[in-house]
Design a protein around this motif. Structure first.
Motif, PDB file in Angstrom:
ATOM      1  N   ARG A   1       0.849  -1.179   0.000  1.00 33.01           N
ATOM      2  CA  ARG A   1       0.000   0.000   0.000  1.00 33.01           C
ATOM      3  C   ARG A   1       0.888   1.232   0.000  1.00 33.01           C
ATOM      4  NH1 ARG A   1      -2.624  -0.171   5.301  1.00 33.01           N
ATOM      5  NH2 ARG A   1      -0.692  -1.169   5.880  1.00 33.01           N
ATOM      6  N   LYS A   2       0.433   2.303  -0.607  1.00 32.27           N
ATOM      7  CA  LYS A   2       1.206   3.536  -0.572  1.00 32.27           C
ATOM      8  C   LYS A   2       1.443   3.972   0.865  1.00 32.27           C
ATOM      9  CE  LYS A   2       1.278   8.337  -2.098  1.00 32.27           C
ATOM     10  NZ  LYS A   2       1.103   9.090  -0.875  1.00 32.27           N
ATOM     11  N   HIS A   3       0.388   3.930   1.660  1.00 35.64           N
ATOM     12  CA  HIS A   3       0.540   4.308   3.062  1.00 35.64           C
ATOM     13  C   HIS A   3       0.779   3.054   3.878  1.00 35.64           C
ATOM     14  CE1 HIS A   3      -0.371   8.451   2.382  1.00 35.64           C
ATOM     15  NE2 HIS A   3      -1.476   8.132   1.760  1.00 35.64           N
ATOM     16  N   GLY A   4       2.042   2.734   4.070  1.00 38.40           N
ATOM     17  CA  GLY A   4       2.362   1.622   4.940  1.00 38.40           C
ATOM     18  C   GLY A   4       3.098   0.512   4.228  1.00 38.40           C
ATOM     19  N   ARG A   5       3.986  -0.120   4.976  1.00 40.25           N
ATOM     20  CA  ARG A   5       4.776  -1.206   4.415  1.00 40.25           C
ATOM     21  C   ARG A   5       4.647  -2.419   5.319  1.00 40.25           C
ATOM     22  NH1 ARG A   5       9.942   2.040   1.790  1.00 40.25           N
ATOM     23  NH2 ARG A   5       8.750   2.698  -0.001  1.00 40.25           N
ATOM     24  N   THR A   6       3.401  -2.806   5.541  1.00 38.26           N
ATOM     25  CA  THR A   6       3.103  -3.969   6.350  1.00 38.26           C
ATOM     26  C   THR A   6       2.907  -5.154   5.424  1.00 38.26           C
ATOM     27  OG1 THR A   6       1.953  -2.568   7.935  1.00 38.26           O
ATOM     28  CG2 THR A   6       1.541  -4.923   8.075  1.00 38.26           C
TER      29      THR A   6
ATOM     30  N   VAL B   1       1.642  -9.416  13.885  1.00 39.28           N
ATOM     31  CA  VAL B   1       0.451  -8.824  14.498  1.00 39.28           C
ATOM     32  C   VAL B   1      -0.785  -9.568  14.005  1.00 39.28           C
ATOM     33  CG1 VAL B   1       1.551  -6.586  14.783  1.00 39.28           C
ATOM     34  CG2 VAL B   1       0.240  -7.021  12.709  1.00 39.28           C
ATOM     35  N   GLN B   2      -1.690  -9.810  14.916  1.00 39.05           N
ATOM     36  CA  GLN B   2      -2.899 -10.559  14.609  1.00 39.05           C
ATOM     37  C   GLN B   2      -4.079  -9.612  14.452  1.00 39.05           C
ATOM     38  OE1 GLN B   2      -3.824 -13.610  17.456  1.00 39.05           O
ATOM     39  NE2 GLN B   2      -5.714 -14.221  16.435  1.00 39.05           N
ATOM     40  N   LYS B   3      -4.736  -9.705  13.289  1.00 44.06           N
ATOM     41  CA  LYS B   3      -5.952  -8.949  13.013  1.00 44.06           C
ATOM     42  C   LYS B   3      -7.027  -9.953  12.627  1.00 44.06           C
ATOM     43  CE  LYS B   3      -3.529  -4.882  11.175  1.00 44.06           C
ATOM     44  NZ  LYS B   3      -3.494  -3.883  10.083  1.00 44.06           N
ATOM     45  N   GLY B   4      -7.921 -10.270  13.557  1.00 49.56           N
ATOM     46  CA  GLY B   4      -8.902 -11.318  13.296  1.00 49.56           C
ATOM     47  C   GLY B   4      -8.190 -12.638  13.097  1.00 49.56           C
ATOM     48  N   ASN B   5      -8.430 -13.248  11.941  1.00 48.64           N
ATOM     49  CA  ASN B   5      -7.768 -14.513  11.616  1.00 48.64           C
ATOM     50  C   ASN B   5      -6.530 -14.326  10.750  1.00 48.64           C
ATOM     51  OD1 ASN B   5      -9.693 -16.118  12.986  1.00 48.64           O
ATOM     52  ND2 ASN B   5     -11.088 -15.994  11.225  1.00 48.64           N
ATOM     53  N   ASP B   6      -6.162 -13.080  10.478  1.00 48.18           N
ATOM     54  CA  ASP B   6      -5.005 -12.791   9.634  1.00 48.18           C
ATOM     55  C   ASP B   6      -3.796 -12.391  10.481  1.00 48.18           C
ATOM     56  OD1 ASP B   6      -6.280 -13.273   7.188  1.00 48.18           O
ATOM     57  OD2 ASP B   6      -7.068 -11.229   7.108  1.00 48.18           O
ATOM     58  N   TYR B   7      -2.625 -12.625   9.905  1.00 55.17           N
ATOM     59  CA  TYR B   7      -1.373 -12.267  10.569  1.00 55.17           C
ATOM     60  C   TYR B   7      -0.520 -11.461   9.605  1.00 55.17           C
ATOM     61  CZ  TYR B   7      -2.718 -15.812  13.968  1.00 55.17           C
ATOM     62  OH  TYR B   7      -3.390 -16.535  14.916  1.00 55.17           O
ATOM     63  N   TYR B   8       0.065 -10.374  10.116  1.00 51.10           N
ATOM     64  CA  TYR B   8       0.888  -9.485   9.298  1.00 51.10           C
ATOM     65  C   TYR B   8       2.249  -9.308   9.940  1.00 51.10           C
ATOM     66  CZ  TYR B   8      -3.501  -8.189   7.004  1.00 51.10           C
ATOM     67  OH  TYR B   8      -4.677  -8.219   6.304  1.00 51.10           O
ATOM     68  N   ALA B   9       3.254  -9.099   9.098  1.00 55.36           N
ATOM     69  CA  ALA B   9       4.611  -8.911   9.586  1.00 55.36           C
ATOM     70  C   ALA B   9       4.965  -7.433   9.630  1.00 55.36           C
ATOM     71  CB  ALA B   9       5.597  -9.647   8.680  1.00 55.36           C
ATOM     72  N   CYS B  10       5.654  -7.033  10.676  1.00 53.54           N
ATOM     73  CA  CYS B  10       6.211  -5.690  10.800  1.00 53.54           C
ATOM     74  C   CYS B  10       7.554  -5.774  11.498  1.00 53.54           C
ATOM     75  CB  CYS B  10       5.272  -4.781  11.609  1.00 53.54           C
ATOM     76  SG  CYS B  10       4.092  -3.831  10.612  1.00 53.54           S
TER      77      CYS B  10
ATOM     78  N   GLN C   1       7.706  -3.860   1.840  1.00 59.15           N
ATOM     79  CA  GLN C   1       6.653  -4.494   2.623  1.00 59.15           C
ATOM     80  C   GLN C   1       7.269  -5.397   3.685  1.00 59.15           C
ATOM     81  OE1 GLN C   1       6.903  -4.753  -0.856  1.00 59.15           O
ATOM     82  NE2 GLN C   1       4.889  -5.197  -1.671  1.00 59.15           N
ATOM     83  N   GLY C   2       6.754  -5.325   4.892  1.00 62.39           N
ATOM     84  CA  GLY C   2       7.282  -6.116   5.987  1.00 62.39           C
ATOM     85  C   GLY C   2       8.294  -5.371   6.835  1.00 62.39           C
ATOM     86  N   ASP C   3       8.831  -4.255   6.312  1.00 58.80           N
ATOM     87  CA  ASP C   3       9.796  -3.457   7.069  1.00 58.80           C
ATOM     88  C   ASP C   3       9.122  -2.406   7.943  1.00 58.80           C
ATOM     89  OD1 ASP C   3      12.133  -4.676   6.037  1.00 58.80           O
ATOM     90  OD2 ASP C   3      11.972  -3.493   4.215  1.00 58.80           O
ATOM     91  N   SER C   4       7.831  -2.158   7.725  1.00 54.76           N
ATOM     92  CA  SER C   4       7.106  -1.132   8.479  1.00 54.76           C
ATOM     93  C   SER C   4       7.365  -1.250   9.972  1.00 54.76           C
ATOM     94  CB  SER C   4       5.595  -1.277   8.248  1.00 54.76           C
ATOM     95  OG  SER C   4       5.191  -0.586   7.111  1.00 54.76           O
TER      96      SER C   4
ATOM     97  N   VAL D   1      10.267   3.141   9.832  1.00 57.99           N
ATOM     98  CA  VAL D   1       9.770   2.903   8.477  1.00 57.99           C
ATOM     99  C   VAL D   1       8.263   3.142   8.440  1.00 57.99           C
ATOM    100  CG1 VAL D   1       9.501   1.222   6.617  1.00 57.99           C
ATOM    101  CG2 VAL D   1      11.593   1.221   8.016  1.00 57.99           C
ATOM    102  N   SER D   2       7.819   4.052   7.547  1.00 62.01           N
ATOM    103  CA  SER D   2       6.416   4.446   7.521  1.00 62.01           C
ATOM    104  C   SER D   2       5.730   4.091   6.200  1.00 62.01           C
ATOM    105  CB  SER D   2       6.274   5.947   7.804  1.00 62.01           C
ATOM    106  OG  SER D   2       4.923   6.343   7.872  1.00 62.01           O
ATOM    107  N   PHE D   3       6.082   4.785   5.094  1.00 63.07           N
ATOM    108  CA  PHE D   3       5.392   4.496   3.831  1.00 63.07           C
ATOM    109  C   PHE D   3       6.256   4.862   2.646  1.00 63.07           C
ATOM    110  CE2 PHE D   3       4.221   8.939   4.485  1.00 63.07           C
ATOM    111  CZ  PHE D   3       4.175   9.483   3.209  1.00 63.07           C
ATOM    112  N   GLY D   4       5.765   4.559   1.459  1.00 61.73           N
ATOM    113  CA  GLY D   4       6.458   4.893   0.228  1.00 61.73           C
ATOM    114  C   GLY D   4       5.596   4.548  -0.969  1.00 61.73           C
ATOM    115  N   ARG D   5       5.941   5.098  -2.132  1.00 59.86           N
ATOM    116  CA  ARG D   5       5.277   4.744  -3.394  1.00 59.86           C
ATOM    117  C   ARG D   5       5.948   3.481  -3.908  1.00 59.86           C
ATOM    118  NH1 ARG D   5       3.005   7.939  -7.404  1.00 59.86           N
ATOM    119  NH2 ARG D   5       2.149   9.113  -5.636  1.00 59.86           N
ATOM    120  N   GLY D   6       5.247   2.349  -3.744  1.00 61.10           N
ATOM    121  CA  GLY D   6       5.880   1.080  -4.084  1.00 61.10           C
ATOM    122  C   GLY D   6       7.113   0.890  -3.221  1.00 61.10           C
TER     123      GLY D   6
END
Length: 261
Positions: A20-25, A52-61, A211-214, A230-235
């Motif tokens: 996502r443009k806003h965020g590198r999760t 991080v757990q969001k509902g049944n999903d897991y994301y890396a940061c 992505q994943g470095d956020s 690490v916050s965001f970037g265009r691609g």
């Protein structure tokens, strides 16, 4: 939570990576920096891996150790999160070191998801982390309103992807990039870069966080202080689009109130 339990989470997550443009999760297995080099946790002992757990999903940061009970990361990593798993002291995101779990975190009260302003959060652990000084230790922060001149060399570390929507790896990576003038960054994004942000990258692209470095640390090569998050970037690593980082010195009051540091 045991090391095996966290490894099982890593092994069974979808291989899809959300860019996502806003965020590198990253919603992915593991990953790494774009255009960087292999690193070890002994070189970056303040670095931690977050699931991080969001509902049944897991994301890396990513995140950084402030003390035995506090982790610094990005606010956007924690929106809607029910639990945070933290691995410390390991070069590999899927094994080794120590694993901790918590439901306690605080996003900056002025965090704006649309603009990514005030993109900072603190994770609190009730159980003190083991900090041995070589594989896990706290990072030092700059004083409030520290000036960051254009051309300042920062080192960014993490397990984010090697290219936009690209391949992943469990090995810690790092990349060195110079900061760029705010005016130059604003032209690139055609939007305001606030005093809570700074930008870093090379004009030709090819070196960046992804992505994943956020939430991970951006540390001054010279002083060893953590200047950014690490916050965001265009691609990722696109020519003409530097990465954008939360300016740690501009949110020191928030960090101090939450952690005493």
């Amino acid at each position: 939570m045991t090391l095996q339990h966290m490894h099982d989470i890593d092994s069974h997550k979808d291989a899809y990576v959300s860019c996502r443009k806003h965020g590198r999760t990253a919603k992915s297995d593991d990953g790494k920096i774009v255009g960087g080099y292999n690193a070890t946790i002994q070189q970056f002992p303040y670095q931690v891996y977050l699931i991080v757990q969001k509902g049944n999903d897991y994301y890396a940061c990513g995140g950084s150790i402030l003390s035995s009970r506090f982790i610094l990361t990005a606010a956007h990593c924690l929106t809607g999160v029910s639990r945070v798993y933290i691995r410390t002291g390991s070069t590999n995101s899927g094994s080794g070191g120590n694993v901790y779990s918590t439901t306690l975190y605080t996003q900056h009260p002025q965090y704006n998801a649309r603009t990514s302003d005030y993109d900072v959060a603190v994770v609190k652990l009730l159980q003190a982390m083991t900090l041995d000084g070589s594989n896990a230790r706290a990072i030092k922060l700059p004083p409030s309103n520290t000036n960051i001149p254009a051309g300042t060399q920062i080192v960014v570390s993490g397990w984010g992807t090697t290219q936009e929507n690209g391949q992943t790896s469990s090995t810690l990576m790092a990349v060195r990039v110079p900061t760029v003038a705010t005016s130059e960054c604003e032209k690139a994004y055609n939007s305001a870069i606030t005093s809570r942000m700074f930008c870093a990258g090379v004009p030709e692209g090819g070196r960046d966080s992804c992505q994943g470095d956020s939430g991970g640390p951006a540390v001054s090569k010279d002083s060893g202080l953590q200047l950014g998050i690490v916050s965001f970037g265009r691609g990722c690593a696109q020519a003409g689009y530097p990465g954008v980082y939360t300016n740690v010195s501009s949110v020191r009051t928030f960090i101090k109130l939450q952690t005493g540091i």
